[in-house]
Write a protein that holds these residues in place. Structure first.
Motif, PDB file in Angstrom:
ATOM      1  N   GLY A  65     -14.631   5.115   3.313  1.00  0.00           N
ATOM      2  CA  GLY A  65     -14.977   3.949   3.776  1.00  0.00           C
ATOM      3  C   GLY A  65     -16.107   3.992   4.891  1.00  0.00           C
ATOM      4  N   CYS A  66     -16.850   4.957   4.970  1.00  0.00           N
ATOM      5  CA  CYS A  66     -17.846   4.982   5.911  1.00  0.00           C
ATOM      6  C   CYS A  66     -19.137   3.944   5.463  1.00  0.00           C
ATOM      7  CB  CYS A  66     -18.312   6.542   5.847  1.00  0.00           C
ATOM      8  SG  CYS A  66     -19.499   6.884   4.377  1.00  0.00           S
ATOM      9  N   GLY A  67     -19.367   3.318   4.378  1.00  0.00           N
ATOM     10  CA  GLY A  67     -20.295   2.506   4.272  1.00  0.00           C
ATOM     11  C   GLY A  67     -21.715   3.236   3.982  1.00  0.00           C
ATOM     12  N   THR A  68     -21.782   4.366   3.920  1.00  0.00           N
ATOM     13  CA  THR A  68     -23.123   5.213   3.802  1.00  0.00           C
ATOM     14  C   THR A  68     -23.817   4.773   2.687  1.00  0.00           C
ATOM     15  OG1 THR A  68     -22.434   6.988   5.168  1.00  0.00           O
ATOM     16  CG2 THR A  68     -24.299   7.325   3.929  1.00  0.00           C
ATOM     17  N   CYS A  69     -22.953   4.526   1.509  1.00  0.00           N
ATOM     18  CA  CYS A  69     -23.497   3.984   0.256  1.00  0.00           C
ATOM     19  C   CYS A  69     -24.120   2.608   0.507  1.00  0.00           C
ATOM     20  CB  CYS A  69     -22.472   3.920  -0.932  1.00  0.00           C
ATOM     21  SG  CYS A  69     -21.161   3.094  -0.485  1.00  0.00           S
ATOM     22  N   GLU A  70     -23.531   1.551   1.102  1.00  0.00           N
ATOM     23  CA  GLU A  70     -24.061   0.401   1.569  1.00  0.00           C
ATOM     24  C   GLU A  70     -25.276   0.309   1.983  1.00  0.00           C
ATOM     25  OE1 GLU A  70     -19.887  -2.374   1.777  1.00  0.00           O
ATOM     26  OE2 GLU A  70     -20.525  -0.963   3.265  1.00  0.00           O
ATOM     27  N   LEU A  71     -25.192   1.247   3.195  1.00  0.00           N
ATOM     28  CA  LEU A  71     -26.535   1.402   4.066  1.00  0.00           C
ATOM     29  C   LEU A  71     -27.562   1.718   3.242  1.00  0.00           C
ATOM     30  CD1 LEU A  71     -27.535   1.199   6.852  1.00  0.00           C
ATOM     31  CD2 LEU A  71     -26.758   3.630   7.199  1.00  0.00           C
ATOM     32  N   VAL A  72     -27.556   3.128   2.564  1.00  0.00           N
ATOM     33  CA  VAL A  72     -28.444   3.677   1.903  1.00  0.00           C
ATOM     34  C   VAL A  72     -29.145   2.731   0.651  1.00  0.00           C
ATOM     35  CG1 VAL A  72     -29.021   5.566   0.183  1.00  0.00           C
ATOM     36  CG2 VAL A  72     -27.745   6.085   2.420  1.00  0.00           C
ATOM     37  N   CYS A  73     -28.226   2.009   0.154  1.00  0.00           N
ATOM     38  CA  CYS A  73     -28.625   1.177  -0.865  1.00  0.00           C
ATOM     39  C   CYS A  73     -29.634   0.028  -0.360  1.00  0.00           C
ATOM     40  CB  CYS A  73     -27.399   0.341  -1.523  1.00  0.00           C
ATOM     41  SG  CYS A  73     -27.875  -0.883  -2.812  1.00  0.00           S
ATOM     42  N   ALA A  74     -29.165  -0.553   0.783  1.00  0.00           N
ATOM     43  CA  ALA A  74     -30.135  -1.512   1.317  1.00  0.00           C
ATOM     44  C   ALA A  74     -31.388  -0.929   1.889  1.00  0.00           C
ATOM     45  CB  ALA A  74     -29.344  -2.305   2.561  1.00  0.00           C
ATOM     46  N   ALA A  75     -31.245   0.210   2.413  1.00  0.00           N
ATOM     47  CA  ALA A  75     -32.396   0.889   3.181  1.00  0.00           C
ATOM     48  C   ALA A  75     -33.428   1.202   1.887  1.00  0.00           C
ATOM     49  CB  ALA A  75     -32.033   2.037   3.962  1.00  0.00           C
ATOM     50  N   TYR A  76     -32.992   1.880   1.018  1.00  0.00           N
ATOM     51  CA  TYR A  76     -33.916   2.041  -0.202  1.00  0.00           C
ATOM     52  C   TYR A  76     -34.675   0.976  -0.800  1.00  0.00           C
ATOM     53  CZ  TYR A  76     -35.715   3.667  -4.853  1.00  0.00           C
ATOM     54  OH  TYR A  76     -36.551   3.629  -5.808  1.00  0.00           O
ATOM     55  N   HIS A  77     -33.883  -0.092  -1.236  1.00  0.00           N
ATOM     56  CA  HIS A  77     -34.626  -1.405  -2.031  1.00  0.00           C
ATOM     57  C   HIS A  77     -35.007  -2.326  -1.090  1.00  0.00           C
ATOM     58  CE1 HIS A  77     -32.768  -0.435  -5.697  1.00  0.00           C
ATOM     59  NE2 HIS A  77     -31.680  -0.025  -5.050  1.00  0.00           N
ATOM     60  N   GLU A  78     -34.812  -2.307   0.349  1.00  0.00           N
ATOM     61  CA  GLU A  78     -35.234  -3.541   0.996  1.00  0.00           C
ATOM     62  C   GLU A  78     -35.787  -3.106   2.489  1.00  0.00           C
ATOM     63  OE1 GLU A  78     -35.318  -6.621  -0.211  1.00  0.00           O
ATOM     64  OE2 GLU A  78     -34.264  -5.686  -2.003  1.00  0.00           O
ATOM     65  N   SER A  79     -35.788  -1.555   2.755  1.00  0.00           N
ATOM     66  CA  SER A  79     -36.381  -1.270   3.824  1.00  0.00           C
ATOM     67  C   SER A  79     -35.462  -1.721   5.189  1.00  0.00           C
ATOM     68  CB  SER A  79     -37.782  -1.097   3.910  1.00  0.00           C
ATOM     69  OG  SER A  79     -38.407  -0.466   2.834  1.00  0.00           O
ATOM     70  N   ALA A  80     -34.359  -2.250   4.953  1.00  0.00           N
ATOM     71  CA  ALA A  80     -33.598  -2.773   6.076  1.00  0.00           C
ATOM     72  C   ALA A  80     -32.052  -2.658   5.637  1.00  0.00           C
ATOM     73  CB  ALA A  80     -33.997  -4.406   6.007  1.00  0.00           C
ATOM     74  N   ALA A  81     -31.586  -2.923   6.618  1.00  0.00           N
ATOM     75  CA  ALA A  81     -29.843  -2.662   6.473  1.00  0.00           C
ATOM     76  C   ALA A  81     -29.039  -3.964   6.798  1.00  0.00           C
ATOM     77  CB  ALA A  81     -29.512  -1.824   7.329  1.00  0.00           C
ATOM     78  N   GLY A  82     -28.076  -4.126   5.712  1.00  0.00           N
ATOM     79  CA  GLY A  82     -27.383  -5.644   6.155  1.00  0.00           C
ATOM     80  C   GLY A  82     -26.312  -5.777   5.084  1.00  0.00           C
ATOM     81  N   CYS A  83     -25.393  -6.582   5.247  1.00  0.00           N
ATOM     82  CA  CYS A  83     -24.243  -6.766   4.188  1.00  0.00           C
ATOM     83  C   CYS A  83     -24.993  -7.618   3.017  1.00  0.00           C
ATOM     84  CB  CYS A  83     -22.921  -7.133   4.586  1.00  0.00           C
ATOM     85  SG  CYS A  83     -23.245  -8.759   5.677  1.00  0.00           S
ATOM     86  N   ASN A  84     -25.810  -8.517   3.336  1.00  0.00           N
ATOM     87  CA  ASN A  84     -26.424  -9.267   2.303  1.00  0.00           C
ATOM     88  C   ASN A  84     -27.482  -8.674   1.462  1.00  0.00           C
ATOM     89  OD1 ASN A  84     -24.858 -11.311   3.229  1.00  0.00           O
ATOM     90  ND2 ASN A  84     -26.648 -12.290   4.610  1.00  0.00           N
TER      91      ASN A  84
END
Length: 194
Positions: A65-84
């Motif tokens: 449940g660390c959320g690394t996948c969510e963070l990496v996903c947003a960073a790779y695609h949007e060069s930013a992080a956030g739940c949206n």
């Protein structure tokens, strides 16, 4: 669970019947079918996707449940992080410490694609690998037909109200190393499954 993921319980009866028909049609096509027969005419089947992101089958989930996948996903695609901005979610059950990864299943007969009024322009299928993806520059985010059509609960398409964009897993189709979430998961619990 995010409040930004649309709730499928708010569907009208007509939308439910339409979605049920799309799902039933998808089941009829099947994974390996070459054509879909409807009213005596042949329609070419959609190209099959190269797979989808899934948790590794190991009985108990290795996901922490660390959320690394969510963070990496947003960073790779949007060069930013956030739940949206993410295209993958970790559904957390803190009481049982069970975590479930939710992302697009890259359906063989995608209801989201078929519901999109701009199919082929906004919601697309890559001709080389079959990946279903959203071209945000062509998408009308106020439409949300793709989100309503997704048969999964919750729908696997995210909406960012700030930027007014919709996001869906595209398996990092243009990334030479494959899906970033799979590569950078510290628990090695994600895989690209066919």
């Amino acid at each position: 669970m995010d409040n930004n993921i649309h709730n499928s319980k708010n569907r009208t009866r007509r939308e439910f019947i339409r979605d049920a028909g799309l799902v039933a049609g998808g089941l009829a096509v099947g994974a390996g079918s070459a054509t879909f027969i409807s009213a005596g005419s042949k329609v070419n089947a959609l190209p099959r996707s190269s797979g989808h992101i899934s948790q590794v089958d190991s009985g108990e989930s290795a996901c922490t449940g660390c959320g690394t996948c969510e963070l990496v996903c947003a960073a790779y695609h949007e060069s930013a992080a956030g739940c949206n901005l993410r295209r993958i979610w970790v559904e957390k059950n803190e009481a049982t410490l069970n975590y479930r990864v939710l992302t697009c299943l890259q359906c063989d007969y995608p209801a989201c694609y078929l519901a999109c009024p701009l199919k082929g322009k906004a919601l697309c299928i890559d001709p080389n690998c079959g990946t279903r993806y959203i071209a945000p520059q062509n998408c009308d985010p106020g439409c949300d037909d793709c989100i309503k059509a997704c048969p999964l609960d919750p729908p696997r398409i995210n909406y960012d109200p700030h930027y007014q964009k919709v996001y869906m897993c595209d398996l990092c189709k243009d990334r030479s190393g494959g899906p970033a979430c799979v590569e950078f998961c510290p628990a090695a619990c994600l895989e690209l499954r066919e």
